[in-house]
Enzyme design. Structure first.
Site, PDB file in Angstrom:
ATOM      1  CG  HIS A  44      33.391  38.180  35.932  1.00 54.02           C
ATOM      2  ND1 HIS A  44      32.760  39.143  36.690  1.00 54.02           N
ATOM      3  CD2 HIS A  44      33.192  38.542  34.647  1.00 54.02           C
ATOM      4  CE1 HIS A  44      32.202  40.040  35.894  1.00 54.02           C
ATOM      5  NE2 HIS A  44      32.447  39.701  34.647  1.00 54.02           N
ATOM      6  CB  SER A 104      39.278  41.089  31.076  1.00 51.76           C
ATOM      7  OG  SER A 104      38.150  41.928  30.862  1.00 51.76           O
ATOM      8  CG  HIS A 146      34.975  39.994  30.329  1.00 46.76           C
ATOM      9  ND1 HIS A 146      35.365  41.133  31.010  1.00 46.76           N
ATOM     10  CD2 HIS A 146      33.753  39.671  30.828  1.00 46.76           C
ATOM     11  CE1 HIS A 146      34.401  41.477  31.864  1.00 46.76           C
ATOM     12  NE2 HIS A 146      33.413  40.609  31.779  1.00 46.76           N
ATOM     13  CD  GLU A 164      31.298  43.103  34.052  1.00 46.97           C
ATOM     14  OE1 GLU A 164      32.498  43.187  33.732  1.00 46.97           O
ATOM     15  OE2 GLU A 164      30.643  42.058  33.903  1.00 46.97           O
TER      16      GLU A 164
END
Ligand code: PHE
Ligand code: FE
Length: 257
Positions: A129, A189, A124, A170
């Site tokens: 990110h 993700s 993730h 997010e």
């Protein structure tokens, strides 16, 4: 909180060694399968900035070596990634961001968590990110967010600011010439939510509105009911630039929470 990482070796800033040699071959293989599955989805659902960045990362085959990624990142946007055991306290997190350091969890999920994991793992954190840290505007925005986080701590407003992170960094969506696309790491993700957030008829997709975002609660363990859509990272940067102090004061006095 029952976090699963090993915090015993972490420094005061929660940094650990990545110890890349300690990953098992099965872990690299699981990472590779995660990467492959997501790679089939991103051409249709990810924002162009993310797609452009991942191409230069050579990260498809095995869990990346953070030091090599940091080297590339530093020359491009002045960011680096810092290995951490998992989620870290607000102050440590904001301090890293405020110094252009992005904390990335070192451990990988278990095979039975292939489809869904609540706690962030290396897949993730890295896949979701890190690519966008190569985008200058996004990178600058996240730097401002980190500084804003330290300020929000002083103003006792972390809860309001955390909602901004949640609905942008997010779970944010972006309008593009190809239609709505995902830029939020939790979406990029995710095996299931990436298509859902773009295509499913059920969730609300609202135009980004700072104060509305700050008033919107979220759930961490299911697909989102509401997404906020930006037009560009420039817009995000612009609309979060004003001093939040009066906004916090106003929202706090009008909310019961
Ligand atoms: N403008 C915000 C403040 O004054 C700081 C901030 C910038 C927060 C960008 C988030 C994102 O607190
Ligand atoms: Fe995340």
């Amino acid at each position: 909180m029952g976090l699963r990482g090993d915090y015993s070796r972490a420094g005061a800033d929660f940094r650990v060694e990545q110890d890349w040699g300690a990953y098992a071959p099965e872990e690299h293989a699981l990472y590779r399968r995660l990467f492959e599955r997501q790679s089939k989805l991103v051409p249709r659902y990810a924002c162009p900035e993310w797609i452009e960045a991942i191409a230069g990362l050579d990260a498809a085959q095995e869990i990346p070596r953070f030091d090599l990624i940091s080297k590339k990142l530093r020359t491009r946007t002045g960011w680096e990634i810092v290995p951490v055991p998992g989620l870290i306290p607000d102050e440590a997190f904001f301090t890293h961001l405020a110094n252009r350091r992005f904390p990335v969890t070192v451990w990988l999920r278990k095979p039975e968590e292939f489809d869904y994991i609540v706690e962030p793992d290396v897949f993730h954190d890295f896949f979701g990110h890190v690519p966008l840290l190569f985008d200058r505007t996004y990178a600058d925005h996240l730097h401002e967010y980190g500084k804003g986080g330290l300020k929000a701590m002083r103003l006792d407003a972390v809860k309001l600011l955390a909602r901004l992170y949640w609905f942008t960094i997010e779970f944010g969506l972006m309008n593009t010439p190809q239609g709505v696309r995902a830029y939020g790491a939790g979406l990029l993700s995710s095996g299931g939510e990436l298509a859902y957030c773009v295509e499913d008829a059920r969730p609300r997709r609202l135009p980004f509105d700072l104060e509305r975002v700050m008033c919107t609660e979220y759930q961490i363990d299911r697909y989102q009911e509401t997404y906020f859509v930006i037009d560009s990272f420039e817009q995000l940067m612009r609309e979060t630039a004003p001093d939040f102090t009066p906004i916090y004061a106003r929202l706090r006095s009008s909310l019961v929470s």
